[in-house]
Design a protein around this motif. Structure first.
Motif, short mmCIF file in Angstrom:
data_model
loop_
_atom_site.label_atom_id
_atom_site.label_comp_id
_atom_site.label_asym_id
_atom_site.label_seq_id
_atom_site.Cartn_x
_atom_site.Cartn_y
_atom_site.Cartn_z
N SER A 35 0.81 -1.22 0.00
CA SER A 35 0.00 0.00 0.00
C SER A 35 0.84 1.27 0.00
O SER A 35 0.33 2.37 -0.24
CB SER A 35 -0.92 0.01 1.23
OG SER A 35 -0.17 0.26 2.41
N LEU A 36 2.14 1.15 0.27
CA LEU A 36 2.99 2.33 0.44
C LEU A 36 3.29 3.01 -0.89
O LEU A 36 3.41 2.36 -1.93
CB LEU A 36 4.30 1.94 1.12
CG LEU A 36 4.19 1.33 2.52
CD1 LEU A 36 5.56 0.89 3.02
CD2 LEU A 36 3.58 2.33 3.50
N LEU A 37 3.44 4.33 -0.84
CA LEU A 37 3.83 5.12 -2.01
C LEU A 37 5.34 5.30 -1.95
O LEU A 37 5.86 6.03 -1.10
CB LEU A 37 3.12 6.48 -1.99
CG LEU A 37 1.59 6.44 -1.91
CD1 LEU A 37 1.03 7.85 -1.78
CD2 LEU A 37 1.00 5.75 -3.13
N GLU A 38 6.06 4.64 -2.82
CA GLU A 38 7.52 4.57 -2.72
C GLU A 38 8.17 5.88 -3.17
O GLU A 38 7.75 6.49 -4.16
CB GLU A 38 8.05 3.41 -3.57
CG GLU A 38 9.53 3.13 -3.35
CD GLU A 38 10.00 1.88 -4.08
OE1 GLU A 38 11.18 1.50 -3.91
OE2 GLU A 38 9.18 1.27 -4.81
N ILE A 39 9.17 6.33 -2.42
CA ILE A 39 9.98 7.49 -2.80
C ILE A 39 11.46 7.11 -2.74
O ILE A 39 11.87 6.30 -1.91
CB ILE A 39 9.72 8.71 -1.88
CG1 ILE A 39 10.00 8.37 -0.41
CG2 ILE A 39 8.29 9.22 -2.05
CD1 ILE A 39 9.95 9.57 0.52
N ASP A 40 12.24 7.70 -3.60
CA ASP A 40 13.67 7.39 -3.70
C ASP A 40 14.44 8.13 -2.61
O ASP A 40 14.26 9.33 -2.41
CB ASP A 40 14.18 7.79 -5.07
CG ASP A 40 15.67 7.52 -5.23
OD1 ASP A 40 16.12 6.44 -4.81
OD2 ASP A 40 16.38 8.42 -5.73
N ALA A 55 -0.27 13.49 -3.13
CA ALA A 55 0.23 14.81 -3.51
C ALA A 55 1.57 15.10 -2.84
O ALA A 55 2.45 15.73 -3.45
CB ALA A 55 -0.79 15.89 -3.15
N VAL A 56 1.74 14.63 -1.62
CA VAL A 56 3.01 14.77 -0.93
C VAL A 56 4.10 14.02 -1.69
O VAL A 56 5.21 14.52 -1.90
CB VAL A 56 2.91 14.27 0.53
CG1 VAL A 56 4.29 14.17 1.17
CG2 VAL A 56 2.01 15.20 1.34
N GLN A 57 3.77 12.81 -2.15
CA GLN A 57 4.72 12.05 -2.97
C GLN A 57 5.08 12.82 -4.23
O GLN A 57 6.25 12.89 -4.63
CB GLN A 57 4.11 10.70 -3.34
CG GLN A 57 5.04 9.83 -4.20
CD GLN A 57 4.31 8.64 -4.83
OE1 GLN A 57 3.13 8.75 -5.17
NE2 GLN A 57 5.01 7.53 -4.99
N GLY A 58 4.07 13.45 -4.85
CA GLY A 58 4.33 14.22 -6.06
C GLY A 58 5.26 15.40 -5.82
O GLY A 58 6.19 15.65 -6.62
N MET A 59 5.05 16.12 -4.73
CA MET A 59 5.94 17.25 -4.43
C MET A 59 7.35 16.78 -4.11
O MET A 59 8.34 17.43 -4.48
CB MET A 59 5.37 18.06 -3.25
CG MET A 59 4.18 18.93 -3.63
SD MET A 59 3.72 20.13 -2.33
CE MET A 59 2.88 19.08 -1.17
N TYR A 60 7.47 15.63 -3.43
CA TYR A 60 8.80 15.07 -3.15
C TYR A 60 9.50 14.72 -4.46
O TYR A 60 10.68 15.06 -4.67
CB TYR A 60 8.65 13.83 -2.26
CG TYR A 60 9.96 13.17 -1.87
CD1 TYR A 60 10.59 13.50 -0.68
CD2 TYR A 60 10.56 12.22 -2.69
CE1 TYR A 60 11.79 12.89 -0.31
CE2 TYR A 60 11.75 11.61 -2.34
CZ TYR A 60 12.36 11.95 -1.14
OH TYR A 60 13.55 11.35 -0.79
N ASN A 61 8.79 14.05 -5.35
CA ASN A 61 9.39 13.66 -6.62
C ASN A 61 9.72 14.86 -7.50
O ASN A 61 10.66 14.81 -8.30
CB ASN A 61 8.45 12.70 -7.37
CG ASN A 61 8.33 11.35 -6.69
OD1 ASN A 61 9.21 10.95 -5.91
ND2 ASN A 61 7.24 10.64 -6.95
N ASP A 62 8.95 15.95 -7.34
CA ASP A 62 9.22 17.17 -8.10
C ASP A 62 10.36 18.00 -7.51
O ASP A 62 10.73 19.03 -8.08
CB ASP A 62 7.96 18.03 -8.17
CG ASP A 62 6.87 17.41 -9.03
OD1 ASP A 62 7.20 16.51 -9.83
OD2 ASP A 62 5.70 17.81 -8.89
N GLY A 63 10.87 17.57 -6.36
CA GLY A 63 11.97 18.31 -5.73
C GLY A 63 11.54 19.50 -4.91
O GLY A 63 12.34 20.39 -4.62
N ASP A 64 10.24 19.54 -4.51
CA ASP A 64 9.73 20.67 -3.73
C ASP A 64 9.46 20.31 -2.27
O ASP A 64 9.02 21.17 -1.50
CB ASP A 64 8.43 21.19 -4.34
CG ASP A 64 8.66 21.89 -5.67
OD1 ASP A 64 9.78 22.38 -5.90
OD2 ASP A 64 7.71 21.95 -6.48
#
Length: 907
Positions: free
Chosen positions: A534-539, A558-567
């Motif tokens: 279920s987890l949303l993976e981040i590098d 959305a938090v995952q998206g901002m992390y991946n976008d570098g924000d």
């Protein structure tokens, strides 16, 4: 017992001396987890001196008691035990104090046994019951009456737990009501243990003064003298005050009598002391008006209902927002009370929206009755002054026009109102202002009374219990800020109130190191672990962490998206620290009262554990630094007061508290064109000998009304491009977005915002609660980020999220988690160099880990100082400012901090 077999009782002793019990019966197929050798339920005991320590756990180990105990590879020592029972008294005790000091094991009432079982002897205030007459043995029972009037019975024995083969390691074997096994536990035992705990708290030495201070603050004065507190505490303990009370401990009749009848409460001389008294609670001000102005309900309304009081005035009976009630008893405001180091609990909710809400509601009550019109407290809809036909109730106090002069009529009316609403404390100068306004409405005596009522209800004498003395000078108009021309920066501080379970926000995912951290996470968290799928993976491969990637809670897309976008980035294992510490030294190294909501939340807002800048908060001190550089800085909180925004008096202005719904217009449809000027005159400057709380009301009111007008005029034209969630957090962030959009009109080139959202104290059903909470956070944060981008200010805004503390990794019995320490937090914005995890994620989540205090309470590796210092630099602070912003920074080595350029694009 649960087994008839021979059973060996062992102890696991961890690095800080806590113990967990391990049973080893002679023959068994299954052991309950609470008594197995992997038992992690450690509890505190009081060792008589040293205890066995594993050399691998601490630098001052003793080889697990010189090898007597087994050194466990998982940490700690496993020790065999001997329980010894010794005789305490072989003579009659000299007094009851000797009994209470030396005996701890309770005994049954001897009278419950068959006649002749015990014989009795009494001396020195002590009764002794013998099974063999006159012989003091282990069956002897001592009975005494303690200082609280309770009959206490004790066995004449003391039990000690000793380490077998090393008797120098020992502690008292404390009584326990509950079995370690669920199969043996019962509701009865739980009730007995709960009753014993409550009885202990009730009779604790601190209870009487604690209750005394709280009651005195509510009834008479915010800052009682030690003598006053002592007298009330004594009445609570003795249960008697003069003729009042039964003599029983905790008698509230005696306690309240002492609160109200002590000389300090009744002294006319002390009433003139400018530092006495306090502000009245908001709901009591409303009730005072309803009662003294003789409210009556209208036909068809069986009861009078006050609507929306928590939002309008900040208080309503039985509707306190947190377990800490409406305000903190130790809250210290700014202004004259703060300069005198006085506390003013009620000032904590005395902000612009609530002051305006209070006066608008009272004005509406006077003009329209109990109605919703113009911010009224009722549900009626009539908005014609003097017409109460649509109101649920009305004020019926009537002062008919008599055949006397207008001066005499006004004098009688204002004096009566002064008596009813201020206990006769209305100053002569304020009487003259109100009398003049009253006469201008004559011969309409009803309109004149309404005008006098409204004006008096704005006075410092009504809102405080002080005697007010005017200086004869006008109060200075609040100055509107002027921009410096520097690039705009805004810090938005979001507090997750209650303690966020942040180890389910940031979870180990893929780890190519020496062990599978997700498996360890799953083992420790048990039924409250999130499924890996279920987890949303981040590098995290560039973050120097134990894992190559981590997983976010499934609701944080959305938090995952901002992390991946570098924000967006995460701070891991972060919390309040006095200095860097470890498992062996954390108690010695930490000055903060850990694991308590109010203290931990306050420390996250102050970031000053040693109180070197006492009375200020982290955002306030950042604002101080920017103000020194000529920046025009606004400080705003949404919905509640907070110490985080308090800066140095005279350098950073008092923060403004805004409603999440916007700004209500003050005194819509005013009864007279002169009301604004009259209200200002009633709240003019006071003399030095005037009451400081009355002055605080007037100073705050004048400033609030000025800023209310500015913000109302400005925000009424502001619209967001993005639709925000209608949740509590979403509405707050929408208001922050509108405030940022109004920066030019406000003359601001830097702003500090504080907002909070509750519900994070997840002692039960943590998985369901976190799904709901994180879904709201994700939607709200996304809307805010999109709005900032749409308005072109994304690069100038940084959002920092914190919480009181993290929560235990190990679950409790309610599928929840409990108070812990170090946690994981996020920061995002256009200027953030995101896509990384800052700090050190724990590499061992078990109780044997070097950062764990048990049950997965992690000692932080990153301090709040290390979070806010680079944020301050991004906002415009320079190296010379940092020691003032974080006074505790010198307690850490330079390696503790991350360079601001690593975390931000510094412009």
């Amino acid at each position: 017992h649960w087994s008839t077999d021979h059973c060996q009782i062992l102890l696991k002793v961890n690095s800080v001396g806590q113990v967990a019990i391990v049973y080893e019966p002679e023959d068994y197929a299954y052991l309950h987890p609470h008594i197995r050798d992997d038992n992690r339920n450690f509890f505190k005991v009081y060792w008589r001196g040293d205890y066995p320590k594993n050399d691998n756990d601490v630098t001052t180990g003793n080889n697990c008691g010189g090898g007597i105990c087994e050194a466990l590879v998982t940490g700690g020592c496993l020790c065999d035990t001997v329980i010894s029972e010794t005789l305490v008294f072989s003579r009659m005790p000299e007094n009851k104090e000797e009994v209470l000091a030396n005996l701890n094991i309770g005994a049954y009432d001897p009278s419950a046994f068959d006649e002749g079982t015990y014989t009795e002897q009494e001396a020195n205030g002590v009764k002794a019951y013998f099974t063999s007459f006159g012989i003091f043995d282990r069956d002897t029972v001592f009975e005494v009456t303690d200082e609280f009037g309770r009959i206490q019975r004790f066995k004449n024995t003391k039990e000690n737990v000793r380490i077998k083969g090393a008797p120098e390691y020992s502690f008292r074997n404390a009584p326990s009501f509950m079995s370690l096994l669920n199969t043996e536990a019962s509701v009865r035992d739980a009730e007995y243990e709960t009753e014993a705990a409550l009885d202990h708290y009730l009779h604790h030495d601190n209870t009487a003064p604690f209750v005394a201070i709280r009651l005195i603050q509510r009834f008479t004065t915010s800052n009682p003298s030690p003598r006053y507190v002592k007298e009330v505490a004594t009445a609570f303990r003795n249960g008697k005050y003069g003729q009042f009370g039964t003599g029983a401990y905790g008698d509230l009749a005696a306690t309240i009598a002492s609160v109200l009848l002590e000389p300090e409460a009744r002294s006319v001389t002390l009433d003139a002391d400018p530092f006495r008294g306090g502000l009245r609670e908001p709901i009591l001000r409303v009730m005072a008006v309803l009662r003294s102005m003789e409210v009556e309900k209208s036909e068809g309304y069986p009861v009078l209902r006050l609507e929306g009081m928590s939002d309008k005035i900040g208080q309503m009976a039985h509707s306190f927002p947190t377990v800490f009630s409406f305000f903190l008893p130790e809250y210290r405001p700014d202004g004259r009370p703060g300069e005198a180091t006085l506390v003013g609990p009620e000032t904590m909710i005395m902000d612009m929206p609530k002051m305006v809400g209070m006066l608008n509601g009272l004005f509406s009550l006077v003009k329209y009755g109990l109605s919703s019109c113009d911010g009224g407290f009722g549900a009626g809809r009539g908005c014609t002054e003097g017409d109460f036909s649509s109101a649920a109730g009305q004020l019926t106090l009537f002062m008919p026009y008599t055949e006397v002069s207008d001066d005499d009529q006004a004098e009688a009316a204002v004096n009566k109102l002064s008596t009813l609403l201020t206990s006769g404390r209305l100053s002569d100068s304020n009487k003259e202002i109100i009398k003049k306004a009253y006469k201008e409405m004559l011969p309409d005596v009803d309109a004149a009374l309404r005008m006098a009522q409204q004006l008096l209800l704005t006075s410092p004498e009504f809102h405080s219990t002080n005697i007010v003395k005017m200086s004869g000078e006008s109060r200075a108009e609040p100055e509107l800020p002027q921009p410096s021309g520097s690039p705009y920066k805004a810090i938005v501080y979001v507090m997750f109130g209650g303690g966020c379970d942040s180890y389910n926000m940031l979870v180990p995912h893929t780890c190519t190191g020496i062990k599978d951290m997700y498996a360890e996470y799953q083992q420790v968290r048990e039924e409250i672990a999130l499924p890996k799928s279920s987890l949303l993976e981040i590098d995290a491969s560039t973050s120097n962490q134990i894992c190559d990637s981590f997983g976010l809670h499934p609701k944080l897309k959305a938090v995952q998206g901002m992390y991946n976008d570098g924000d967006l980035l995460f701070f891991t294992n972060t919390g309040v620290l006095t200095k860097e510490t470890d498992k062996e030294n954390w108690r010695r190294d930490t000055v903060t009262q850990l694991f308590a909501h109010n203290w931990m939340q306050r420390e996250a807002e102050r970031v000053d554990p040693l109180k070197e800048a006492d009375g200020t908060g982290i955002l306030g001190r950042i604002a101080d630094a920017l103000n020194k550089k000529g920046r025009s800085v606004g400080t705003f909180s949404i919905e509640r007061n907070t110490i985080s925004l308090i800066g140095t008096p005279g350098l950073t202005s008092t923060p403004f508290i805004l409603s999440r719904s916007g700004v209500s217009k003050f005194n819509n449809r005013a009864s007279s064109e002169s009301m604004e000027a009259d209200i200002a005159a009633i709240n003019n400057a006071t003399a030095p000998e005037s009451g400081v709380f009355g002055d605080y009301w007037s100073e705050t009111l004048v400033k609030s009304l000025s800023h209310n007008k500015l913000l109302y005029d400005t925000l009424s034209d502001k619209q967001t491009d993005i639709t925000f969630p209608t949740s509590y957090l979403g509405r707050q962030l929408e208001m922050v977005a509108k405030m940022i959009d109004s920066r030019a009109e406000r003359g601001s080139d830097a702003d500090m915002f504080f907002l909070s959202t509750g519900g994070w104290d997840t002692h039960s059903n943590v998985l369901d609660n976190m799904d709901r909470l994180f879904e709201d956070v994700d939607n709200s944060f996304k809307a805010f980020a999109d709005e900032m981008k749409a308005k072109g200010v994304w690069d100038g805004v940084t959002v920092i999220e914190t919480s009181d503390f993290a929560r235990t990794l190990a679950p409790n019995t309610g599928r929840g988690s409990d108070h812990a320490w170090g946690g994981n937090y996020m920061m995002f914005g256009g200027g953030v160099k995101g896509g990384k995890i800052v700090g050190t994620y724990p590499d061992n989540l078990t109780d044997d880990g070097p950062r764990s205090l048990g049950r997965g309470r992690m000692i932080p590796t990153t301090s709040w100082d290390a979070v806010f210092l680079p944020l301050a630099e991004w906002a415009g602070a320079t190296t010379d400012d940092l020691a003032d912003i974080c006074p505790n920074m010198d307690n850490f080595p330079a390696s503790h901090f991350t360079d601001a350029t690593t975390l931000f694009e510094i412009i």
